[in-house]
Design a protein around this motif. Structure first.
Motif, PDB file in Angstrom:
ATOM      1  N   GLY A  45      -1.039  12.041  -3.116  1.00  0.00           N
ATOM      2  CA  GLY A  45      -0.471  13.345  -2.803  1.00  0.00           C
ATOM      3  C   GLY A  45       0.964  13.457  -3.303  1.00  0.00           C
ATOM      4  O   GLY A  45       1.355  14.484  -3.889  1.00  0.00           O
ATOM      5  N   ASP A  46       1.726  12.395  -3.107  1.00  0.00           N
ATOM      6  CA  ASP A  46       3.106  12.380  -3.592  1.00  0.00           C
ATOM      7  C   ASP A  46       3.149  12.314  -5.114  1.00  0.00           C
ATOM      8  O   ASP A  46       4.062  12.868  -5.745  1.00  0.00           O
ATOM      9  N   LEU A  47       2.163  11.643  -5.717  1.00  0.00           N
ATOM     10  CA  LEU A  47       2.089  11.586  -7.179  1.00  0.00           C
ATOM     11  C   LEU A  47       1.885  12.982  -7.759  1.00  0.00           C
ATOM     12  O   LEU A  47       2.556  13.372  -8.728  1.00  0.00           O
ATOM     13  N   ARG A  48       0.972  13.743  -7.179  1.00  0.00           N
ATOM     14  CA  ARG A  48       0.714  15.101  -7.672  1.00  0.00           C
ATOM     15  C   ARG A  48       2.000  15.938  -7.640  1.00  0.00           C
ATOM     16  O   ARG A  48       2.321  16.654  -8.593  1.00  0.00           O
ATOM     17  N   GLU A  49       2.728  15.823  -6.548  1.00  0.00           N
ATOM     18  CA  GLU A  49       3.978  16.584  -6.409  1.00  0.00           C
ATOM     19  C   GLU A  49       4.999  16.131  -7.457  1.00  0.00           C
ATOM     20  O   GLU A  49       5.707  16.953  -8.045  1.00  0.00           O
ATOM     21  N   ALA A  50       5.053  14.815  -7.709  1.00  0.00           N
ATOM     22  CA  ALA A  50       5.997  14.286  -8.699  1.00  0.00           C
ATOM     23  C   ALA A  50       5.642  14.749 -10.108  1.00  0.00           C
ATOM     24  O   ALA A  50       6.522  14.999 -10.934  1.00  0.00           O
ATOM     25  N   ILE A  51       4.347  14.882 -10.377  1.00  0.00           N
ATOM     26  CA  ILE A  51       3.909  15.396 -11.683  1.00  0.00           C
ATOM     27  C   ILE A  51       4.274  16.870 -11.808  1.00  0.00           C
ATOM     28  O   ILE A  51       4.778  17.321 -12.855  1.00  0.00           O
ATOM     29  N   GLU A  52       4.037  17.648 -10.756  1.00  0.00           N
ATOM     30  CA  GLU A  52       4.361  19.080 -10.784  1.00  0.00           C
ATOM     31  C   GLU A  52       5.865  19.304 -10.959  1.00  0.00           C
ATOM     32  O   GLU A  52       6.277  20.273 -11.617  1.00  0.00           O
ATOM     33  N   LYS A  53       6.689  18.408 -10.414  1.00  0.00           N
ATOM     34  CA  LYS A  53       8.146  18.534 -10.546  1.00  0.00           C
ATOM     35  C   LYS A  53       8.653  17.912 -11.835  1.00  0.00           C
ATOM     36  O   LYS A  53       9.873  17.860 -12.062  1.00  0.00           O
TER      37      LYS A  53
ATOM     38  N   ARG B 160       0.847  -1.201   0.000  1.00  0.00           N
ATOM     39  CA  ARG B 160       0.000   0.000   0.000  1.00  0.00           C
ATOM     40  C   ARG B 160       0.885   1.255   0.000  1.00  0.00           C
ATOM     41  O   ARG B 160       1.746   1.421   0.846  1.00  0.00           O
ATOM     42  N   GLY B 161       0.662   2.131  -0.986  1.00  0.00           N
ATOM     43  CA  GLY B 161       1.445   3.360  -1.081  1.00  0.00           C
ATOM     44  C   GLY B 161       2.902   3.125  -1.423  1.00  0.00           C
ATOM     45  O   GLY B 161       3.757   3.962  -1.096  1.00  0.00           O
ATOM     46  N   MET B 162       3.212   2.021  -2.108  1.00  0.00           N
ATOM     47  CA  MET B 162       4.620   1.721  -2.391  1.00  0.00           C
ATOM     48  C   MET B 162       5.248   2.754  -3.324  1.00  0.00           C
ATOM     49  O   MET B 162       6.454   2.986  -3.269  1.00  0.00           O
ATOM     50  N   LEU B 163       4.444   3.384  -4.170  1.00  0.00           N
ATOM     51  CA  LEU B 163       4.949   4.507  -4.958  1.00  0.00           C
ATOM     52  C   LEU B 163       4.644   5.781  -4.185  1.00  0.00           C
ATOM     53  O   LEU B 163       3.560   6.350  -4.278  1.00  0.00           O
ATOM     54  N   ASP B 164       5.609   6.208  -3.404  1.00  0.00           N
ATOM     55  CA  ASP B 164       5.446   7.383  -2.552  1.00  0.00           C
ATOM     56  C   ASP B 164       6.572   8.378  -2.847  1.00  0.00           C
ATOM     57  O   ASP B 164       7.282   8.258  -3.856  1.00  0.00           O
ATOM     58  N   GLU B 165       6.727   9.353  -1.992  1.00  0.00           N
ATOM     59  CA  GLU B 165       7.741  10.395  -2.190  1.00  0.00           C
ATOM     60  C   GLU B 165       9.132   9.790  -2.392  1.00  0.00           C
ATOM     61  O   GLU B 165       9.885  10.212  -3.274  1.00  0.00           O
ATOM     62  N   HIS B 166       9.456   8.787  -1.578  1.00  0.00           N
ATOM     63  CA  HIS B 166      10.771   8.148  -1.686  1.00  0.00           C
ATOM     64  C   HIS B 166      10.958   7.503  -3.062  1.00  0.00           C
ATOM     65  O   HIS B 166      12.009   7.655  -3.691  1.00  0.00           O
ATOM     66  N   ALA B 167       9.930   6.800  -3.520  1.00  0.00           N
ATOM     67  CA  ALA B 167      10.025   6.131  -4.823  1.00  0.00           C
ATOM     68  C   ALA B 167      10.126   7.137  -5.957  1.00  0.00           C
ATOM     69  O   ALA B 167      10.955   6.982  -6.869  1.00  0.00           O
ATOM     70  N   PHE B 168       9.311   8.190  -5.904  1.00  0.00           N
ATOM     71  CA  PHE B 168       9.322   9.186  -6.994  1.00  0.00           C
ATOM     72  C   PHE B 168      10.666   9.921  -7.065  1.00  0.00           C
ATOM     73  O   PHE B 168      11.157  10.223  -8.156  1.00  0.00           O
ATOM     74  N   LYS B 169      11.259  10.172  -5.924  1.00  0.00           N
ATOM     75  CA  LYS B 169      12.561  10.857  -5.918  1.00  0.00           C
ATOM     76  C   LYS B 169      13.651  10.015  -6.584  1.00  0.00           C
ATOM     77  O   LYS B 169      14.628  10.553  -7.096  1.00  0.00           O
ATOM     78  N   ALA B 170      13.469   8.699  -6.563  1.00  0.00           N
ATOM     79  CA  ALA B 170      14.471   7.808  -7.152  1.00  0.00           C
ATOM     80  C   ALA B 170      14.283   7.627  -8.661  1.00  0.00           C
ATOM     81  O   ALA B 170      15.144   7.039  -9.312  1.00  0.00           O
TER      82      ALA B 170
END
Length: 388
Positions: A237-245, A208-218
Motif C-alpha cells: 500500500g505504501d509502495l503504491r503511494e510512493a509510485i504515485e508521488k 517484514r514491511g521494512m520498506l514502508d511509508e517511513h522508508a519511502f519518504k526518506a
C-alpha cells in the motif's frame, strides 16, 4: 543403511551424493531423513523415524519448522547455493530497467503485422524508451550475505558506486567484500543517497514491511527498488503511494501478485531467481551433503532451527543430543555416562536461542546403546538422542 524419502525432482548429481553407499533414496518406509524442494510438508504425515529434513533451496515456508523443532528434527536449507543465479538476475534486471528494456520489448512485439512499416516505426518510436546507464550511479545493497556480497562486488565492477548496509555482516562475508564498497550505518543513509536499492535480507518479524511509508519518504525521488528476497519485505500500500508521488520510479520484484500487477511502474518477474540448471544442481548437492554429514557424523551445517556444530570424530562412538537450552543439561548427560562408566574422548555444546545441541565422543564401544539412549531421552528437556 539410511532411508531417505525424496519428494519432487531432485537433480541427479544431488542424489548421486547418496549413491556413495549405505543409502536408499526414493519412496521409502521408515525414513531417516527427507529431501525435498517445494513439496508442502505441512500436509504430509512425517514418521517418527525422521531425524532431519533438507530443502534444496533457501525458503522453508513449505516445512513445519516449529513442529519439527519440538520433535528434535533438524531442518536444513541451502543458503548460497543459488547465490550466483540470483545475482545475475538482479544485475540483468537493474540494467534492463534502466534502459527501459522491458517496456521497449512489449512495444516492439505490438508491431506484429505491420509488415514493411516496422523498421520505420521502430526508428520513430525508440525515442520513447531512452534510458540511463548504470555506470557512475549509486546502488544501495541492503543485506550483504551470500547474494548481497556478489551483487555489491559485481555492481562495483560495472562502475557503480555501491553502498552496503548490514548490521549483522559475518566475518566471512566481510573478507569477500570489495574494498570499493562503502558502508552505510543506517538504512536511511542508503535511502537518502542511492539511485537504486536492492534488498537481500531474510523475512523475519523485524524485516517484514521494512520498506514502508517511513522508508519511502526518506528516499530520493526517482528511486528504483529491486526485491529478489521476499515480497513481504515491502508494504505494498505504501509502495503504491510512493509510485504515485514519483518517489519510486520503478519496482522490480521476483514475487508477483494481483495487487502488484495492477500497479504502474512495476516489473514483475515470475520467481526466476534460482531457476537455473546450475542452481538446482548446487542446491541438490548441498542439501544431500548436509544430510549425509549429519546422519553419519552428527555434525550440523546450515540448519534453520539448531546451531551449526562441527567436531572431528575422536572416539569409538558418538552420542548426539538435541535438547532445550537450559541449565545443567550437559551435567546430566555426562553424569549418566559416568554412571555407565563410559569415558569421554571429546565434547561440544552449542546453542541457538531456546535450543541446544551436544556432541559427546566416547572412548569405547557401547554394549547397551538402547539403554543409554533411553536414559538420556528421559532427561527433561531432551528431544532427540542417538549413538553413531
Amino acid at each position: 543403511m539410511y532411508n531417505i524419502q525424496v519428494f519432487n525432482s531432485i537433480a541427479a548429481r544431488g542424489l548421486a551424493v547418496l549413491d556413495e553407499g549405505g543409502y536408499q533414496a526414493g519412496n521409502v518406509e521408515a525414513a531417516d531423513a527427507i529431501l525435498l524442494r517445494s513439496h508442502n510438508l505441512h500436509d504430509t504425515a512425517i514418521p517418527p523415524s525422521v531425524k532431519a529434513v533438507a530443502r534444496a533451496g533457501v525458503g522453508v515456508n513449505n516445512i513445519p519448522v516449529d513442529e519439527l523443532t519440538e520433535k528434535g528434527v533438524v531442518v536444513f536449507n541451502t543458503p548460497g547455493a543459488n547465490a550466483n543465479a540470483v545475482k545475475e538476475l538482479v544485475l540483468m534486471s537493474l540494467i534492463a530497467s534502466s534502459r527501459n528494456l522491458f517496456r521497449a520489448l512489449t512495444w516492439t512485439n505490438s508491431l506484429q503485422g505491420e509488415g514493411e512499416a516496422v523498421p520505420e516505426q521502430v526508428e520513430s518510436g525508440k525515442k520513447y524508451f531512452i534510458g540511463t546507464e548504470v555506470q557512475g550511479k549509486r546502488l544501495g545493497v541492503i543485506g550483504v550475505g551470500a547474494i548481497g556480497v556478489l551483487v555489491a562486488n559485481d555492481a562495483a565492477a560495472l562502475g557503480m558506486e555501491v553502498t552496503a548496509y548490514d548490521p549483522f555482516i559475518s566475518v566471512n562475508t566481510a573478507w569477500q567484500l570489495s574494498r570499493e564498497i562503502q558502508r552505510a550505518h543506517t538504512p536511511e543513509e542508503v535511502f537518502q543517497t542511492c539511485d537504486y536499492i536492492t534488498m537481500h535480507v531474510p523475512l523475519t518479524d523485524e524485516t517484514r514491511g521494512m520498506l514502508d511509508e517511513h522508508a519511502f519518504k526518506a528516499m530520493k525521488p526517482g528511486m528504483k527498488v529491486l526485491n529478489f528476497s521476499r515480497g513481504e519485505l515491502v508494504h505494498e500500500g505504501d509502495l503504491r503511494e510512493a509510485i504515485e508521488k514519483e518517489i519510486v520510479a520503478g519496482y522490480i520484484t521476483d514475487f508477483p501478485n494481483d495487487n502488484l500487477l495492477n500497479m504502474p511502474n512495476v516489473i514483475a518477474i515470475p520467481h526466476l531467481g534460482a531457476s537455473t540448471y546450475e542452481s538446482e544442481v548446487n542446491c541438490a548437492v548441498m542439501a544431500a551433503t548436509q544430510l549425509k554429514q549429519f546422519l553419519e557424523t552428527g555434525n550440523i551445517r546450515n540448519s534453520v532451527n539448531f546451531p551449526n556444530v562441527h567436531m572431528p570424530m575422536a572416539g569409538e562412538k558418538r552420542l548426539t543430543v538435541i535438547h532445550e537450552n537450559i541449565p545443567n543439561m550437559v551435567g546430566q548427560i555426562t553424569g549418566i555416562l559416568a554412571e555407565e562408566e563410559i569415558n569421554i574422548a571429546d565434547m561440544m555444546n552449542r546453542s541457538k536461542g531456546p535450543w541446544a545441541y551436544t556432541l559427546v565422543d566416547l572412548d569405547e564401544d557401547i554394549g547397551r546403546e538402547a539403554d543409554l539412549i533411553g536414559r538420556v531421552m528421559a532427561i527433561k528437556g531432551v528431544r532427540a538422542a542417538r549413538v553413531i
